[in-house]
Design a protein around this motif. Structure first.
Motif, PDB file in Angstrom:
ATOM      1  N   UNK A  98       0.919  -1.170  -0.073  1.00 23.96           N
ATOM      2  CA  UNK A  98      -0.078   0.001   0.080  1.00 23.96           C
ATOM      3  C   UNK A  98       0.822   1.160  -0.038  1.00 23.96           C
ATOM      4  N   UNK A  99       1.491   1.527  -1.134  1.00 26.38           N
ATOM      5  CA  UNK A  99       2.550   2.587  -1.081  1.00 26.38           C
ATOM      6  C   UNK A  99       1.846   3.888  -1.146  1.00 26.38           C
ATOM      7  N   UNK A 100       0.471   3.865  -1.318  1.00 25.44           N
ATOM      8  CA  UNK A 100      -0.269   5.402  -0.902  1.00 25.44           C
ATOM      9  C   UNK A 100      -0.651   5.620   0.332  1.00 25.44           C
ATOM     10  N   UNK A 101      -0.340   4.866   1.318  1.00 26.27           N
ATOM     11  CA  UNK A 101      -0.869   4.762   2.608  1.00 26.27           C
ATOM     12  C   UNK A 101      -0.528   6.227   3.239  1.00 26.27           C
ATOM     13  N   UNK A 102       0.965   6.722   3.203  1.00 23.13           N
ATOM     14  CA  UNK A 102       1.430   7.743   3.727  1.00 23.13           C
ATOM     15  C   UNK A 102       0.414   9.024   3.448  1.00 23.13           C
ATOM     16  N   UNK A 103       0.521   9.053   2.186  1.00 27.14           N
ATOM     17  CA  UNK A 103      -0.262  10.216   1.465  1.00 27.14           C
ATOM     18  C   UNK A 103      -1.666  10.291   2.058  1.00 27.14           C
ATOM     19  N   UNK A 104      -2.427   9.272   1.988  1.00 27.65           N
ATOM     20  CA  UNK A 104      -3.561   9.180   2.160  1.00 27.65           C
ATOM     21  C   UNK A 104      -3.825   9.404   3.556  1.00 27.65           C
ATOM     22  N   UNK A 105      -2.842   8.918   4.419  1.00 23.80           N
ATOM     23  CA  UNK A 105      -3.122   8.957   6.091  1.00 23.80           C
ATOM     24  C   UNK A 105      -2.781  10.508   6.171  1.00 23.80           C
ATOM     25  N   UNK A 106      -1.881  11.258   5.584  1.00 23.61           N
ATOM     26  CA  UNK A 106      -1.658  12.654   5.687  1.00 23.61           C
ATOM     27  C   UNK A 106      -2.648  13.557   5.179  1.00 23.61           C
ATOM     28  N   UNK A 107      -3.300  13.130   4.129  1.00 25.50           N
ATOM     29  CA  UNK A 107      -4.304  13.927   3.679  1.00 25.50           C
ATOM     30  C   UNK A 107      -5.678  13.823   4.535  1.00 25.50           C
ATOM     31  N   UNK A 108      -5.805  12.662   5.041  1.00 21.99           N
ATOM     32  CA  UNK A 108      -7.082  12.672   6.096  1.00 21.99           C
ATOM     33  C   UNK A 108      -6.747  13.297   7.377  1.00 21.99           C
ATOM     34  N   UNK A 109      -5.559  13.335   7.749  1.00 24.69           N
ATOM     35  CA  UNK A 109      -4.807  13.972   8.840  1.00 24.69           C
ATOM     36  C   UNK A 109      -5.278  15.607   8.786  1.00 24.69           C
ATOM     37  N   UNK A 110      -4.856  16.059   7.554  1.00 24.31           N
ATOM     38  CA  UNK A 110      -4.796  17.678   7.359  1.00 24.31           C
ATOM     39  C   UNK A 110      -6.432  17.867   7.297  1.00 24.31           C
ATOM     40  N   UNK A 111      -7.346  17.041   6.445  1.00 25.89           N
ATOM     41  CA  UNK A 111      -8.441  17.460   6.517  1.00 25.89           C
ATOM     42  C   UNK A 111      -9.106  17.465   7.938  1.00 25.89           C
ATOM     43  N   UNK A 112      -8.800  16.688   8.672  1.00 27.06           N
ATOM     44  CA  UNK A 112      -9.373  16.646  10.303  1.00 27.06           C
ATOM     45  C   UNK A 112      -8.862  17.936  10.877  1.00 27.06           C
ATOM     46  N   UNK A 113      -7.669  18.195  10.611  1.00 26.72           N
ATOM     47  CA  UNK A 113      -7.017  19.303  11.554  1.00 26.72           C
ATOM     48  C   UNK A 113      -7.845  20.539  10.820  1.00 26.72           C
ATOM     49  N   UNK A 114      -8.006  20.615   9.637  1.00 31.07           N
ATOM     50  CA  UNK A 114      -8.648  21.869   9.035  1.00 31.07           C
ATOM     51  C   UNK A 114      -9.868  22.008   9.834  1.00 31.07           C
ATOM     52  N   UNK A 115     -10.603  21.040  10.161  1.00 34.10           N
ATOM     53  CA  UNK A 115     -12.065  21.372  10.573  1.00 34.10           C
ATOM     54  C   UNK A 115     -11.861  21.650  12.192  1.00 34.10           C
ATOM     55  N   UNK A 116     -10.873  21.011  12.887  1.00 35.06           N
ATOM     56  CA  UNK A 116     -10.903  21.104  14.339  1.00 35.06           C
ATOM     57  C   UNK A 116     -10.026  22.217  15.030  1.00 35.06           C
TER      58      UNK A 116
END
Length: 168
Positions: A98-116
């Motif tokens: 799953x080489x996209x894991x880091x990018x996906x995890x990072x993108x989800x984390x950023x989206x969550x931070x943006x809202x909180x």
């Protein structure tokens, strides 16, 4: 003692691999928070072989006796094997499965931070995540962090198991 450590270390390693792969295939739509909880539960389950390995050594190989230090050594070695297997599995997962894991995890984390977070804290946290992302993209660092996580949990289980199972 060597056979016990190898046998139960491999049992722990195989268990953590099977649970990891099951979680990967079955937990695809789950949040990363829930996946993290499942990951820690998998670690504890696979490290239960520390207890069973010490008990096996005490009851079957050492005439019902084991000192605290010997039990702790057995537990730590079983934990080390399990941790090494998991570290390698994590690198294989992130690099090949799953080489996209880091990018996906990072993108989800950023989206969550943006809202909180408020804007000023958001920028600081994003910079922090960028630095962490770079570190975790390094397979050696990833191997060490994930292996150490399992090893520390295994050390704690080894201490508890050694206290429970010691008999002089």
């Amino acid at each position: 003692m060597k056979k016990t450590v190898l046998r139960y270390g491999l049992y722990g390693g195989i268990t953590i691999c099977v649970l990891f792969l099951l979680a990967w295939f079955m937990g695809n739509g789950l949040s990363y928070s829930l996946q993290e909880v499942i990951g820690y539960i998998s670690m504890v389950v696979s490290l239960s072989f520390v207890f069973f390995g010490i008990k096996h050594f005490r009851d079957r190989e050492n005439n019902g006796r084991v000192s605290f230090s010997k039990a702790l050594a057995i537990g730590v070695l079983i934990s080390l094997i399990t941790a090494l297997v998991f570290g390698v599995l994590d690198v294989i997962y992130v690099e090949y499965l799953n080489p996209e894991f880091m990018d996906d995890y990072y993108d989800r984390s950023i989206a969550q931070l943006r809202t909180t977070l408020p804007a000023n804290e958001y920028e600081a946290k994003v910079a922090e995540l960028e630095a962490e992302k770079e570190l975790f993209m390094n397979p050696i660092f990833s191997f060490l962090i994930m292996g150490m996580t399992v090893f520390v949990i295994g050390f704690i289980i080894s201490l508890i198991s050694s206290l429970i199972l010691q008999r002089n």
